[in-house]
Every structure is written in C-alpha cells, then in structure tokens.
Design a protein around this motif. Sequence first.
Motif, mmCIF file in Angstrom:
data_model
loop_
_atom_site.group_PDB
_atom_site.id
_atom_site.type_symbol
_atom_site.label_atom_id
_atom_site.label_comp_id
_atom_site.label_asym_id
_atom_site.label_seq_id
_atom_site.Cartn_x
_atom_site.Cartn_y
_atom_site.Cartn_z
ATOM 1 N N PRO A 1 0.833 -1.201 0.000
ATOM 2 C CA PRO A 1 0.000 0.000 0.000
ATOM 3 C C PRO A 1 0.870 1.255 0.000
ATOM 4 O O PRO A 1 2.056 1.197 0.360
ATOM 5 N N GLN A 2 0.297 2.366 -0.400
ATOM 6 C CA GLN A 2 1.060 3.612 -0.478
ATOM 7 C C GLN A 2 1.657 4.008 0.875
ATOM 8 O O GLN A 2 2.684 4.664 0.929
ATOM 9 N N THR A 3 1.047 3.577 1.953
ATOM 10 C CA THR A 3 1.536 3.920 3.291
ATOM 11 C C THR A 3 2.688 3.025 3.752
ATOM 12 O O THR A 3 3.272 3.274 4.804
ATOM 13 N N SER A 4 2.994 1.970 2.981
ATOM 14 C CA SER A 4 4.065 1.052 3.352
ATOM 15 C C SER A 4 4.578 0.335 2.102
ATOM 16 O O SER A 4 4.571 -0.887 2.020
ATOM 17 N N ARG A 5 5.018 1.114 1.135
ATOM 18 C CA ARG A 5 5.427 0.600 -0.175
ATOM 19 C C ARG A 5 6.857 0.051 -0.126
ATOM 20 O O ARG A 5 7.717 0.580 0.566
ATOM 21 N N THR A 6 7.095 -1.003 -0.875
ATOM 22 C CA THR A 6 8.436 -1.534 -1.091
ATOM 23 C C THR A 6 8.755 -1.384 -2.566
ATOM 24 O O THR A 6 7.939 -1.748 -3.415
ATOM 25 N N ILE A 7 9.948 -0.826 -2.857
ATOM 26 C CA ILE A 7 10.364 -0.594 -4.237
ATOM 27 C C ILE A 7 11.723 -1.243 -4.460
ATOM 28 O O ILE A 7 12.658 -1.021 -3.692
ATOM 29 N N ALA A 8 11.809 -2.039 -5.524
ATOM 30 C CA ALA A 8 13.072 -2.644 -5.932
ATOM 31 C C ALA A 8 13.477 -2.073 -7.282
ATOM 32 O O ALA A 8 12.687 -2.105 -8.224
ATOM 33 N N GLY A 9 14.687 -1.546 -7.358
ATOM 34 C CA GLY A 9 15.279 -1.137 -8.626
ATOM 35 C C GLY A 9 16.388 -2.127 -8.916
ATOM 36 O O GLY A 9 17.332 -2.245 -8.126
ATOM 37 N N VAL A 10 16.267 -2.869 -10.005
ATOM 38 C CA VAL A 10 17.189 -3.963 -10.279
ATOM 39 C C VAL A 10 17.859 -3.782 -11.638
ATOM 40 O O VAL A 10 17.268 -3.225 -12.562
ATOM 41 N N THR A 11 19.106 -4.252 -11.739
ATOM 42 C CA THR A 11 19.849 -4.165 -13.000
ATOM 43 C C THR A 11 20.632 -5.450 -13.215
ATOM 44 O O THR A 11 20.879 -6.203 -12.278
ATOM 45 N N LYS A 12 21.007 -5.666 -14.476
ATOM 46 C CA LYS A 12 21.848 -6.818 -14.792
ATOM 47 C C LYS A 12 22.633 -6.538 -16.054
ATOM 48 O O LYS A 12 22.199 -5.777 -16.915
ATOM 49 N N SER A 13 23.788 -7.165 -16.134
ATOM 50 C CA SER A 13 24.595 -7.050 -17.339
ATOM 51 C C SER A 13 24.040 -8.014 -18.394
ATOM 52 O O SER A 13 23.176 -8.837 -18.105
ATOM 53 N N GLY A 14 24.549 -7.900 -19.590
ATOM 54 C CA GLY A 14 24.110 -8.809 -20.647
ATOM 55 C C GLY A 14 22.719 -8.474 -21.144
ATOM 56 O O GLY A 14 22.334 -7.312 -21.237
ATOM 57 N N ALA A 15 21.958 -9.511 -21.429
ATOM 58 C CA ALA A 15 20.613 -9.347 -21.973
ATOM 59 C C ALA A 15 19.641 -8.844 -20.912
ATOM 60 O O ALA A 15 19.894 -8.954 -19.709
ATOM 61 N N ASP A 16 18.530 -8.326 -21.374
ATOM 62 C CA ASP A 16 17.460 -7.852 -20.500
ATOM 63 C C ASP A 16 16.946 -8.996 -19.626
ATOM 64 O O ASP A 16 17.146 -10.176 -19.940
ATOM 65 N N PHE A 17 16.277 -8.657 -18.529
ATOM 66 C CA PHE A 17 15.667 -9.674 -17.681
ATOM 67 C C PHE A 17 14.643 -10.470 -18.491
ATOM 68 O O PHE A 17 13.861 -9.902 -19.252
ATOM 69 N N THR A 18 14.641 -11.777 -18.299
ATOM 70 C CA THR A 18 13.629 -12.617 -18.935
ATOM 71 C C THR A 18 12.340 -12.529 -18.110
ATOM 72 O O THR A 18 12.358 -12.062 -16.960
ATOM 73 N N GLU A 19 11.262 -13.004 -18.667
ATOM 74 C CA GLU A 19 10.003 -13.039 -17.912
ATOM 75 C C GLU A 19 10.153 -13.917 -16.673
ATOM 76 O O GLU A 19 9.615 -13.600 -15.607
ATOM 77 N N ALA A 20 10.876 -15.019 -16.803
ATOM 78 C CA ALA A 20 11.088 -15.908 -15.657
ATOM 79 C C ALA A 20 11.892 -15.193 -14.570
ATOM 80 O O ALA A 20 11.598 -15.342 -13.375
ATOM 81 N N GLN A 21 12.903 -14.418 -14.955
ATOM 82 C CA GLN A 21 13.682 -13.676 -13.964
ATOM 83 C C GLN A 21 12.827 -12.610 -13.294
ATOM 84 O O GLN A 21 12.918 -12.411 -12.080
ATOM 85 N N ARG A 22 12.001 -11.934 -14.067
ATOM 86 C CA ARG A 22 11.110 -10.922 -13.474
ATOM 87 C C ARG A 22 10.147 -11.579 -12.486
ATOM 88 O O ARG A 22 9.899 -11.038 -11.406
ATOM 89 N N ALA A 23 9.623 -12.732 -12.845
ATOM 90 C CA ALA A 23 8.718 -13.454 -11.944
ATOM 91 C C ALA A 23 9.441 -13.837 -10.651
ATOM 92 O O ALA A 23 8.860 -13.756 -9.558
ATOM 93 N N GLU A 24 10.709 -14.233 -10.757
ATOM 94 C CA GLU A 24 11.487 -14.594 -9.580
ATOM 95 C C GLU A 24 11.756 -13.357 -8.716
ATOM 96 O O GLU A 24 11.670 -13.413 -7.489
ATOM 97 N N ILE A 25 12.066 -12.230 -9.341
ATOM 98 C CA ILE A 25 12.278 -10.979 -8.604
ATOM 99 C C ILE A 25 11.000 -10.598 -7.860
ATOM 100 O O ILE A 25 11.042 -10.231 -6.678
ATOM 101 N N ILE A 26 9.864 -10.701 -8.523
ATOM 102 C CA ILE A 26 8.579 -10.399 -7.887
ATOM 103 C C ILE A 26 8.373 -11.289 -6.671
ATOM 104 O O ILE A 26 8.004 -10.819 -5.589
ATOM 105 N N ARG A 27 8.628 -12.594 -6.812
ATOM 106 C CA ARG A 27 8.465 -13.523 -5.695
ATOM 107 C C ARG A 27 9.366 -13.122 -4.530
ATOM 108 O O ARG A 27 8.924 -13.062 -3.378
ATOM 109 N N ILE A 28 10.621 -12.818 -4.817
ATOM 110 C CA ILE A 28 11.581 -12.464 -3.779
ATOM 111 C C ILE A 28 11.166 -11.177 -3.066
ATOM 112 O O ILE A 28 11.137 -11.118 -1.831
#
Length: 160
Positions: free
Chosen positions: A105-132
Amino acid sequence: MQDLTKVAAVTGLLNQLREICDSGFALAIHIRYTRPTILYRTYQQAWIDHYSERGFMLSDPVVHWGLTHVGGIKWAELSDQDEQGVLPAAIAHGLHNGWTYAVGPQTSRTIAGVTKSGADFTEAQRAEIIRIVDELHALTDGFEAFAPETQAALLALTAH
C-alpha cells in the motif's frame, strides 16, 4: 517466525536477488513518509555516491513511479519523465537493463530497482524478482514490533 529464522530468510532472499541482479539493486522496504524502514543496495559505491551527491532521489523517475504505482516497469519506459538525467547517469555507471518492481500500500510501499549485465531480464527472472520482493515485503512487515536485536540484525545485513 522466530527472529533468527526471519533474519536467515531475509539473508537468503537477498542472496537470491543478488544472483539475478549481477550489476546491482536497490531495495527500499516499507517506505513510510518517503523513508524506507530498511534499505539494501548492492550498486557500486561510485554510483551510490554520485546519486547521493546530486540528490537524485528527489527527481528519480524510478522512485516517483514506484511511489505512485504497483507492479513492474522497465526504466527505459520512464525516460520521458527523467528531466535530471538520472537514467543516463545510471547507464554511464554500468547499470543496464533497469527494471523496477513496487508492492504494498502507499503507506508502506516496497520498491526494488534492479539491474543486470548482458541481456534484458527474462520473464522468468522478473517473476522470480517479484516472488523475492513480495516475500521480503511480507517478512519485514511489522518491523517496528520486532525485538531490537532482530531490527539491528536486519538493518546490518548487506546484500553483498
């Protein structure tokens, strides 16, 4: 969850995130009144210093987006909102393929800014980041009520 178990779980999740985001990440957990309860950063110190010295947090389109939205977005999609040149500066410091995910919620938001070398994040990697990130957000909910030793241990963790 017992305090030591909670610290160990957070440590494990940060290590998983580090493996996916080889050029670094910033994770602002439970932001309240524009300040994160917990902040983990694995970016190179040169970028952290550059970002801080220029006060980029105030104009960072990634931060603004995360404070006003939930979900994920590629940093490139925010370039038209980047009047201060935060995103090109990040790229100049080796932060490529930037992607942000925000939850809570806006009153208790968590924000992750993530980067990686090489190719863009795959959908599977994005799903894993979301889970984490979702799990970290849930594990640290109620931080203020944790035992002082647990709070200190969580704040002292580094994701390096």
